[in-house]
Scaffold this motif. Sequence first.
Motif, mmCIF file in Angstrom:
data_model
loop_
_atom_site.group_PDB
_atom_site.id
_atom_site.type_symbol
_atom_site.label_atom_id
_atom_site.label_comp_id
_atom_site.label_asym_id
_atom_site.label_seq_id
_atom_site.Cartn_x
_atom_site.Cartn_y
_atom_site.Cartn_z
ATOM 1 N N THR A 1 0.803 -1.224 0.000
ATOM 2 C CA THR A 1 0.000 0.000 0.000
ATOM 3 C C THR A 1 0.839 1.279 0.000
ATOM 4 N N ARG A 2 2.116 1.197 0.316
ATOM 5 C CA ARG A 2 2.907 2.422 0.382
ATOM 6 C C ARG A 2 3.229 2.925 -1.023
ATOM 7 N N ARG A 3 3.491 4.203 -1.154
ATOM 8 C CA ARG A 3 3.746 4.832 -2.445
ATOM 9 C C ARG A 3 5.182 4.558 -2.896
ATOM 10 N N THR A 4 5.319 4.179 -4.160
ATOM 11 C CA THR A 4 6.643 3.923 -4.727
ATOM 12 C C THR A 4 7.333 5.243 -5.061
ATOM 13 N N THR A 5 8.591 5.349 -4.676
ATOM 14 C CA THR A 5 9.367 6.574 -4.880
ATOM 15 C C THR A 5 10.493 6.340 -5.875
ATOM 16 N N ASP B 1 13.014 3.938 -4.632
ATOM 17 C CA ASP B 1 12.643 2.540 -4.861
ATOM 18 C C ASP B 1 13.023 2.105 -6.272
ATOM 19 N N LYS C 1 9.971 -6.071 -4.674
ATOM 20 C CA LYS C 1 8.910 -6.226 -3.688
ATOM 21 C C LYS C 1 9.102 -7.496 -2.857
#
Length: 366
Positions: free
Chosen positions: A296-300, A303, A324
Amino acid sequence: MAADGAQQPLLPGGGGGGEPADAIRRKPPDGVKRFRRCRTAPSSDPAAASEELHPPTPLGNASQTASPKKVLESGRPSPSFRLVGLLLLAYVVAGTTVFYLFMDHMSGHRSGSRVIDALYFCVVTMTTVGYGDLVPSSDTGKLLASAFAFGGVAVVGTSLSKSADYLVEKQESLVFRAVHAANFGKHPARELRAMEMNRTWYKLYAAGALLAASVASGTVVLWKGEGMRPVDALYCVCATVTTLGYGDRSFMSSAGRAFAAVWVTVSTVVVALFFLYVAELYAERRQRALARWVLTRRTTNTDLEAADLDGDRRVGAAEFVLYKLKELGKISQEEIAEFMEEFDELDADHNGTLSPSDLAVAQATA
């Protein structure tokens, strides 16, 4: 020409019925990505390999849906289960025989039956309960007890664990039938998936029920059979199942020690499994919480840089999935490096892909 949407063969000539090459290499419409679902890697288990050659009836076909009994039935005990059962039996027989022959080297309370006392001492030794009501009194007896103590921890511990796991799996299957049998015929795949997700809960429920039955039965036998007060009986049971074995309360009669030979063996293993499943459930909850956070966290941009394995400043689907999996702790960087080394060894023409000709060259070289 096959109908639109039909799955094309992976390689030319692979069961395509003589389709033209341009049809085989036909690209999907613009904006649509078509991913092939990879089959599971071959199993080293002969039974699983046989199942791959003769797959079961698809669950999606309502008229051919497998029954809950067929899907959930554990079947006969596995060879490993039979082997550890034989090891356990051999240990108990050998220990009872040895302690029977050397019973004169023991001191403490005797029940009146030499065989039962020998069996009782063997069991309390291998389960590390050690009441102290019957102990070695000579150097020979002490050496024998020491040998069987180590043998019990090494061999019998594994045997009891396997036996208890088999029993818990049976109980788990019964719990699932009782809870889900009514809906199994309607949504079999969904129900099997729910069973897999709640597998640890089922094992914990079964182990808890067995633990309660063990504590209750032991308390009643010590209360009614050994003449203890209810509080003393419960105290002795708790000291036994936790393998403390204080020794101020124990089984004294021949019938009580015969019961203890079986009860102590089962109850001590059930307690260990119960707390093992509690720890396993806690670990699963932490893993699921981590999985939810990762998904659920936002990919930066950071990443993307970390996921870029080949350094081309682009992240493909495979690289993203591997990243992941690393976040979830399912795979490590060292394992990825080993897989890449194997890939490089198999890639004979060094074009970045594997083909049957690459495998043939690699096998010929090896």
